[in-house]
Design a protein around this motif. Structure first.
Motif, PDB file in Angstrom:
ATOM      1  N   VAL A  27      16.227  -7.954  15.006  1.00 45.74           N
ATOM      2  CA  VAL A  27      15.690  -6.671  15.630  1.00 45.74           C
ATOM      3  C   VAL A  27      14.689  -6.369  15.875  1.00 45.74           C
ATOM      4  CG1 VAL A  27      15.771  -4.037  17.064  1.00 45.74           C
ATOM      5  CG2 VAL A  27      18.287  -4.940  15.986  1.00 45.74           C
ATOM      6  N   GLY A  28      13.771  -5.613  14.371  1.00 42.09           N
ATOM      7  CA  GLY A  28      12.184  -5.295  14.116  1.00 42.09           C
ATOM      8  C   GLY A  28      12.479  -4.626  12.981  1.00 42.09           C
ATOM      9  N   TYR A  29      11.866  -3.797  12.779  1.00 43.78           N
ATOM     10  CA  TYR A  29      11.330  -2.283  12.121  1.00 43.78           C
ATOM     11  C   TYR A  29      11.538  -1.238  12.451  1.00 43.78           C
ATOM     12  CZ  TYR A  29       9.620  -6.991   9.922  1.00 43.78           C
ATOM     13  OH  TYR A  29       8.762  -7.946  10.036  1.00 43.78           O
ATOM     14  N   GLN A  30      12.036  -0.132  11.536  1.00 42.65           N
ATOM     15  CA  GLN A  30      11.794   1.298  11.421  1.00 42.65           C
ATOM     16  C   GLN A  30      11.826   1.714  10.045  1.00 42.65           C
ATOM     17  OE1 GLN A  30      15.670   3.004  12.664  1.00 42.65           O
ATOM     18  NE2 GLN A  30      16.830   2.543  10.917  1.00 42.65           N
ATOM     19  N   ILE A  31      11.029   3.470  10.537  1.00 41.71           N
ATOM     20  CA  ILE A  31      10.940   4.057   9.043  1.00 41.71           C
ATOM     21  C   ILE A  31      11.391   5.242   9.728  1.00 41.71           C
ATOM     22  CG2 ILE A  31       9.220   5.394   8.142  1.00 41.71           C
ATOM     23  CD1 ILE A  31       6.934   3.268   8.708  1.00 41.71           C
ATOM     24  N   THR A  32      12.458   5.986   8.652  1.00 39.89           N
ATOM     25  CA  THR A  32      13.279   6.643   9.302  1.00 39.89           C
ATOM     26  C   THR A  32      13.313   8.175   8.639  1.00 39.89           C
ATOM     27  OG1 THR A  32      15.249   5.900   8.241  1.00 39.89           O
ATOM     28  CG2 THR A  32      14.647   5.975   9.849  1.00 39.89           C
ATOM     29  N   GLN A  33      12.614   7.680   6.970  1.00 36.16           N
ATOM     30  CA  GLN A  33      12.457   9.239   6.051  1.00 36.16           C
ATOM     31  C   GLN A  33      11.091   9.679   5.610  1.00 36.16           C
ATOM     32  OE1 GLN A  33      14.896   8.668   2.709  1.00 36.16           O
ATOM     33  NE2 GLN A  33      15.973   7.465   4.081  1.00 36.16           N
ATOM     34  N   PHE A  34      10.153  10.699   5.959  1.00 34.72           N
ATOM     35  CA  PHE A  34       9.133  10.948   5.920  1.00 34.72           C
ATOM     36  C   PHE A  34       8.987  11.955   6.299  1.00 34.72           C
ATOM     37  CE2 PHE A  34       8.769   9.362   9.826  1.00 34.72           C
ATOM     38  CZ  PHE A  34       8.789  10.722  10.615  1.00 34.72           C
ATOM     39  N   GLU A  35       7.525  13.002   5.838  1.00 30.36           N
ATOM     40  CA  GLU A  35       7.718  14.677   5.721  1.00 30.36           C
ATOM     41  C   GLU A  35       6.387  14.586   6.720  1.00 30.36           C
ATOM     42  OE1 GLU A  35       7.864  18.277   3.479  1.00 30.36           O
ATOM     43  OE2 GLU A  35       8.366  16.444   2.416  1.00 30.36           O
ATOM     44  N   ARG A  36       6.291  15.003   8.029  1.00 28.63           N
ATOM     45  CA  ARG A  36       4.944  15.753   8.506  1.00 28.63           C
ATOM     46  C   ARG A  36       4.298  16.762   8.070  1.00 28.63           C
ATOM     47  NH1 ARG A  36       3.984  12.628  13.151  1.00 28.63           N
ATOM     48  NH2 ARG A  36       6.230  11.507  13.701  1.00 28.63           N
ATOM     49  N   LEU A  37       3.033  17.034   7.559  1.00 30.91           N
ATOM     50  CA  LEU A  37       2.432  18.170   6.109  1.00 30.91           C
ATOM     51  C   LEU A  37       1.394  18.407   7.014  1.00 30.91           C
ATOM     52  CD1 LEU A  37       3.548  16.597   2.749  1.00 30.91           C
ATOM     53  CD2 LEU A  37       4.488  19.015   4.260  1.00 30.91           C
ATOM     54  N   LYS A  66       0.852  -0.908   0.114  1.00 31.38           N
ATOM     55  CA  LYS A  66       0.148  -0.089  -0.366  1.00 31.38           C
ATOM     56  C   LYS A  66       0.502   1.118  -0.061  1.00 31.38           C
ATOM     57  CE  LYS A  66      -4.085  -2.710   2.240  1.00 31.38           C
ATOM     58  NZ  LYS A  66      -4.680  -2.615   3.275  1.00 31.38           N
ATOM     59  N   LEU A  67       2.140   1.607   0.532  1.00 31.98           N
ATOM     60  CA  LEU A  67       2.948   2.267   0.449  1.00 31.98           C
ATOM     61  C   LEU A  67       3.759   2.860  -0.383  1.00 31.98           C
ATOM     62  CD1 LEU A  67       3.959   1.573   3.631  1.00 31.98           C
ATOM     63  CD2 LEU A  67       3.022   3.805   3.452  1.00 31.98           C
ATOM     64  N   GLN A  68       3.546   1.222  -1.790  1.00 33.30           N
ATOM     65  CA  GLN A  68       4.617   1.497  -2.773  1.00 33.30           C
ATOM     66  C   GLN A  68       5.300   1.533  -2.504  1.00 33.30           C
ATOM     67  OE1 GLN A  68       2.809   4.279  -6.079  1.00 33.30           O
ATOM     68  NE2 GLN A  68       0.583   3.576  -4.778  1.00 33.30           N
ATOM     69  N   GLU A  69       6.099   1.052  -1.920  1.00 29.33           N
ATOM     70  CA  GLU A  69       7.926   0.047  -2.097  1.00 29.33           C
ATOM     71  C   GLU A  69       8.374  -1.007  -3.374  1.00 29.33           C
ATOM     72  OE1 GLU A  69       9.138  -1.969   1.369  1.00 29.33           O
ATOM     73  OE2 GLU A  69       9.187  -0.215   2.906  1.00 29.33           O
ATOM     74  N   ARG A  70       8.533   0.002  -4.177  1.00 28.48           N
ATOM     75  CA  ARG A  70       9.919  -0.478  -5.131  1.00 28.48           C
ATOM     76  C   ARG A  70      10.305  -1.725  -4.749  1.00 28.48           C
ATOM     77  NH1 ARG A  70       8.514   4.942  -5.840  1.00 28.48           N
ATOM     78  NH2 ARG A  70       6.940   5.176  -7.473  1.00 28.48           N
ATOM     79  N   ARG A  71      11.654  -0.831  -3.647  1.00 22.81           N
ATOM     80  CA  ARG A  71      12.290  -2.027  -2.847  1.00 22.81           C
ATOM     81  C   ARG A  71      12.157  -2.149  -1.542  1.00 22.81           C
ATOM     82  NH1 ARG A  71      17.302   1.553  -5.166  1.00 22.81           N
ATOM     83  NH2 ARG A  71      16.614   2.833  -4.561  1.00 22.81           N
ATOM     84  N   LYS A  72      11.780  -3.151  -1.548  1.00 20.39           N
ATOM     85  CA  LYS A  72      11.955  -4.015  -0.124  1.00 20.39           C
ATOM     86  C   LYS A  72      12.670  -2.541   0.849  1.00 20.39           C
ATOM     87  CE  LYS A  72      11.779  -7.563   3.408  1.00 20.39           C
ATOM     88  NZ  LYS A  72      11.598  -8.999   3.232  1.00 20.39           N
ATOM     89  N   GLY A  73      12.058  -1.877   1.352  1.00 20.91           N
ATOM     90  CA  GLY A  73      13.149  -0.806   2.477  1.00 20.91           C
ATOM     91  C   GLY A  73      12.618   0.281   2.100  1.00 20.91           C
ATOM     92  N   ASP A  74      12.443   0.714   0.962  1.00 22.85           N
ATOM     93  CA  ASP A  74      11.576   2.041   0.498  1.00 22.85           C
ATOM     94  C   ASP A  74      11.051   2.812   1.712  1.00 22.85           C
ATOM     95  OD1 ASP A  74      13.419   1.616  -1.947  1.00 22.85           O
ATOM     96  OD2 ASP A  74      11.097   1.973  -3.181  1.00 22.85           O
ATOM     97  N   VAL A  75      10.622   2.632   2.373  1.00 23.75           N
ATOM     98  CA  VAL A  75      10.149   2.910   3.331  1.00 23.75           C
ATOM     99  C   VAL A  75       9.971   2.702   4.658  1.00 23.75           C
ATOM    100  CG1 VAL A  75       7.380   3.982   4.913  1.00 23.75           C
ATOM    101  CG2 VAL A  75       8.039   4.238   1.962  1.00 23.75           C
ATOM    102  N   ILE A  76       9.427   0.910   4.772  1.00 24.40           N
ATOM    103  CA  ILE A  76      10.062   0.235   6.085  1.00 24.40           C
ATOM    104  C   ILE A  76      11.133  -0.496   5.932  1.00 24.40           C
ATOM    105  CG2 ILE A  76       8.709  -1.368   7.740  1.00 24.40           C
ATOM    106  CD1 ILE A  76       6.057  -0.678   6.586  1.00 24.40           C
ATOM    107  N   GLU A  77      11.938  -0.150   6.521  1.00 26.63           N
ATOM    108  CA  GLU A  77      13.004  -1.067   7.093  1.00 26.63           C
ATOM    109  C   GLU A  77      12.987  -2.269   7.932  1.00 26.63           C
ATOM    110  OE1 GLU A  77      16.750   1.839   7.216  1.00 26.63           O
ATOM    111  OE2 GLU A  77      15.522   3.082   7.169  1.00 26.63           O
ATOM    112  N   THR A  78      13.746  -3.333   7.760  1.00 23.23           N
ATOM    113  CA  THR A  78      14.027  -4.551   8.201  1.00 23.23           C
ATOM    114  C   THR A  78      14.578  -4.605   8.938  1.00 23.23           C
ATOM    115  OG1 THR A  78      12.578  -5.845   7.024  1.00 23.23           O
ATOM    116  CG2 THR A  78      13.740  -7.075   8.027  1.00 23.23           C
ATOM    117  N   LEU A  79      14.681  -4.394   9.810  1.00 28.69           N
ATOM    118  CA  LEU A  79      16.094  -4.427  10.726  1.00 28.69           C
ATOM    119  C   LEU A  79      16.333  -6.220  11.146  1.00 28.69           C
ATOM    120  CD1 LEU A  79      15.537  -1.212  12.877  1.00 28.69           C
ATOM    121  CD2 LEU A  79      17.246  -1.181  11.098  1.00 28.69           C
ATOM    122  N   PRO A  80      17.458  -7.020  10.727  1.00 33.00           N
ATOM    123  CA  PRO A  80      18.191  -8.110  11.355  1.00 33.00           C
ATOM    124  C   PRO A  80      17.342  -8.182  12.395  1.00 33.00           C
ATOM    125  CG  PRO A  80      18.979  -7.774   9.297  1.00 33.00           C
ATOM    126  CD  PRO A  80      18.350  -6.412   9.514  1.00 33.00           C
TER     127      PRO A  80
END
Length: 418
Positions: free
Chosen positions: A95-105, A79-93
């Motif tokens: 550990v888990g996951y994180q999202i670091t790149q976004f903008e609040r509008l 739904k977030l239209q990731e073209r490559r795995k990790g474009d939005v939701i990064e997988t941390l082996p």
């Protein structure tokens, strides 16, 4: 998060938390509650987040397996239209996951909806109002002067079995079909229990039906008193050629709780009861939601109006399917079930509009609804049966549609507890 905030991701996709939707230039998709909770948690916690934290965030006060989390993460990536795995939701082996790149509008709350949203919302509002008017008028049109066809009731066969701590009832009109559905589910149960060290098919109350060209299976998970636990009721209707898909789904499934679908409109009356039916085909339709509205005519007679919606598999969009009205009464019970109800048709309005998303000739939902429309058109009396009942929940069986749970807004359905 602020009620007028939107989150922009590097894929040019926006998350609007207040609406629970994902928007891009060409689509709008509704997130289910678990998807909203997990995405919000990842955004609000600007750090690596463990799987355990996400399981608690996505399913508060509920225990689910990591497989449920993986399923939500996978759905969010699409739904977030990731073209490559990790474009939005990064997988941390490990550990888990994180999202670091976004903008609040800021999100303009009065922003005009897309044409497609407006069309669907207009349909929902229109047919909500139509259903309400049907409820008011159906008592007055009742069945006086109508000439009904009264077919003989079917003599159903039933068998009940216990598989470990699971209890199952099998239903069919002949022994061959009864043996068929028993064998098919037995094969699924054997494969499922062999696959998992802790099978999810445990403490299940299940009902299965084999009809002319459909199978129907409904189940819930039970507590120590053998009552269905909240949000564990599932119902599927499957055509014969789709059985293999359904079989693989049950063999590999770890899903034990369902989300409650929500049709977004400010104008729909709160229904008396709701039904959620699922399908396993290649039509693009995932499920059907039916809203019941009930009024009392006289002792033992009730006017029902029904408003049906079908749900797109990929987007969760709802399309109006039909509006119908009928007079229903409990009659003398000659079936092997708890009670028998007789339905006399009043009116049927076909609301579905063809589109480029749904493949009609592959749809079980459209096929069973068409049969019902034919019953109404020919003023054919039909029968439904009560299989199980507890506060706020009934299990009902209708031969041409299958077995389905009826979630009531009051302790007991008026029809069976008038």
């Amino acid at each position: 998060m602020s009620s007028n905030e939107q989150i922009k991701f590097r894929t040019e996709v926006y998350f609007i938390p207040s609406l629970g939707i994902i928007q891009s230039a060409d689509s709008t998709q509704k997130l289910n509650l678990s998807e909203q909770n997990i995405l919000t948690f990842l955004i609000n916690n600007h750090r690596p987040v463990t799987k355990g934290e996400l399981l608690k965030a996505g399913w508060p006060d509920r225990i689910v397996s990591e497989a449920s989390l993986f399923q939500v993460i996978r759905a969010l990536r699409v739904k977030l239209q990731e073209r490559r795995k990790g474009d939005v939701i990064e997988t941390l082996p490990r550990v888990g996951y994180q999202i670091t790149q976004f903008e609040r509008l800021l999100y303009p709350m009065k922003k005009i909806a897309t044409d497609r949203q407006k069309r669907i919302r207009k349909q929902v509002v229109t047919y909500s109002l139509l259903a309400a008017s049907v409820l008011v008028t159906s008592a007055s049109i009742y069945w006086k002067g109508n000439h009904f066809q009264t077919p003989a009731q079917i003599n159903f066969l039933t068998e009940t079995e216990a598989w470990d701590n699971n209890k199952l009832m099998f239903i069919a009109s002949n022994q061959t079909d009864l043996n068929d559905i028993k064998q098919k589910l037995s094969d699924i149960y054997r494969e499922h229990t062999a696959r998992f060290k802790q099978p999810t098919i445990q403490n299940i109350k299940a009902y299965a039906y084999k009809g002319h060209d459909i199978y129907s299976v409904a189940w819930c998970q039970v507590d120590k008193e053998k009552a269905c636990l909240p949000n564990t009721d599932f119902a599927y209707t499957i055509e014969e050629n789709d059985w293999e898909k359904f079989s693989q789904f049950l063999v590999t499934s770890t899903q034990t709780f369902r989300e409650s679908p929500i049709i977004q409109t400010d104008m729909a009356r709160e229904p008396t009861s709701q039904v959620y039916m699922n399908y396993m085909d290649d039509s693009g339709i995932q499920s059907k939601i039916v809203h019941y509205y009930i009024s009392n005519n006289s002792p033992g007679n009730f006017s029902y109006s029904y408003m049906s919606f079908i749900t797109e598999k990929e987007t969760d969009f709802h399309h109006a399917l039909s509006v119908r009205a009928a007079t229903i009464s409990v009659v003398e019970n000659h079936s092997p079930f708890l009670a028998t109800a007789e339905l006399k048709p009043d009116m049927f309005h076909w609301a579905y509009q063809p589109n480029d998303i749904i493949i009609e000739d592959k749809s079980t939902a459209l096929m069973t609804e068409s049969r019902m429309r034919e019953d109404f058109k020919k003023k054919r009396i039909v029968y439904s049966y009560l299989l199980y009942q507890q506060p706020f929940l009934n299990l009902v069986f209708y031969a041409d549609t299958g077995i389905y749970w009826v979630n009531n807004s009051t302790s007991y359905n008026k029809l069976f507890n008038g």
